[in-house]
Design a protein around this motif. Structure first.
Motif, short mmCIF file in Angstrom:
data_model
loop_
_atom_site.label_atom_id
_atom_site.label_comp_id
_atom_site.label_asym_id
_atom_site.label_seq_id
_atom_site.Cartn_x
_atom_site.Cartn_y
_atom_site.Cartn_z
N ASP A 86 0.84 -1.19 0.00
CA ASP A 86 0.00 0.00 0.00
C ASP A 86 0.88 1.24 0.00
N GLY A 87 0.47 2.23 -0.77
CA GLY A 87 1.26 3.45 -0.86
C GLY A 87 2.35 3.39 -1.91
N ARG A 90 2.98 6.54 -3.84
CA ARG A 90 3.19 7.78 -3.08
C ARG A 90 4.27 8.64 -3.71
N ARG A 125 -5.18 0.11 -7.98
CA ARG A 125 -4.40 0.23 -6.75
C ARG A 125 -3.48 1.43 -6.79
N ARG A 128 -5.52 4.68 -6.61
CA ARG A 128 -5.99 4.88 -5.23
C ARG A 128 -4.88 5.44 -4.36
N ASP A 129 -3.69 4.84 -4.45
CA ASP A 129 -2.55 5.33 -3.68
C ASP A 129 -2.20 6.77 -4.06
N ARG A 132 -4.75 9.29 -2.62
CA ARG A 132 -4.57 9.48 -1.18
C ARG A 132 -3.39 10.40 -0.89
#
Length: 259
Positions: A86-87, A90, A125, A128-129, A132
């Motif tokens: 996850d992330g 970023r 995915r 989404r990352d 965020r």
């Protein structure tokens, strides 16, 4: 989400052009566009080149020009090549934010993002990352653009709304890449921005005068579906091509553009 009706009284439409319609800096292009369009799309297509901009490219005096602005984020963002934790996106978002920051003083209304390549689950995915990480640093809305590697439909019903994305509908891409799923979906009705060009050999960004009869018919049908009074960007990278496209665009959409 960001429809032009929030900025211009109906029935007027916002006409936009790229910041690359003649040789020269962003500032030179913007000054040339004064009185010709209401909004400028800052073509921040390459990370390194845009991060190297100085005040000669983006002088503070640009705030004096009578435009609204938006940013097209780089096409060469460093997306991860394979799934990760996850992330994973970023750092991609941080790079995009650093580029966007070059125009922050102009208060751009939104930023257009090309989705990454890969399988639909992988794209979802990463996006989404990205969303965020972007929202942690910026309240500027993000619009996803349909490209050759992603027709947006494949991301699934409700994906844009769930993750706070708007839609930048590129008509040239839709026609040139044969994105029939997008055409038959209800997504065009939700478009915040529409990019106009003739595809030529798939993605040449030709003037609208180069639309084939079949493409013109499809574009006419599509133009009748835009329910939210989107911004209309003539995404052609030389002024004669933009200028020759305007009568076609007015016939397609019914005119009523500012300024």
């Amino acid at each position: 989400m960001i429809s032009a009706s929030a900025r211009r009284p109906a029935p007027f439409r916002v006409l936009a052009a790229p910041s690359r319609v003649l040789p020269g800096t962003v500032a030179e292009n913007a000054r040339f566009l004064c009185g010709r369009v209401a909004e400028v799309a800052l073509c921040f297509f390459e990370c390194s080149a845009c991060l190297a901009y100085t005040e000669s490219d983006m002088p503070p005096e640009l705030t004096d020009l009578p435009f609204s602005w938006h940013v097209h984020l780089p096409c060469d963002l460093p997306w991860p090549a394979r799934p990760g934790p996850d992330g994973a996106a970023r750092k991609t978002a941080e790079r995009a934010l650093a580029v966007f920051d070059r125009a922050a003083f102009l208060a751009p209304g939104y930023a257009v993002l090309h989705p990454p390549w890969g399988a639909p689950a992988f794209k979802r995915r990463l996006l989404r990352d990205f969303a965020r990480a972007w929202r942690r640093s910026s309240a500027v809305p993000l619009l996803l653009e349909n490209i050759s590697g992603c027709d947006i439909v494949e991301l699934g019903d409700g994906f844009l709304q769930e993750h706070g994305f708007g839609l930048c509908l590129d008509v040239g891409h839709l026609l040139g890449y044969g994105q029939t799923d997008l055409l038959s979906s209800t997504l065009p009705e939700t478009a915040d921005v529409v990019h106009w060009s003739a595809p030529g050999a798939r993605d040449e960004h030709l003037p609208l005068t180069a639309l084939t009869p079949r493409q013109l018919a499809a574009a006419t049908d599509l133009a009748a579906r835009f329910a939210g009074n989107p911004v209309h960007l003539v995404e052609i990278f030389h002024w004669p091509g933009v200028e020759s496209s305007l009568p076609v665009l007015e016939r397609l959409t019914g005119g009523g553009y500012l300024p």
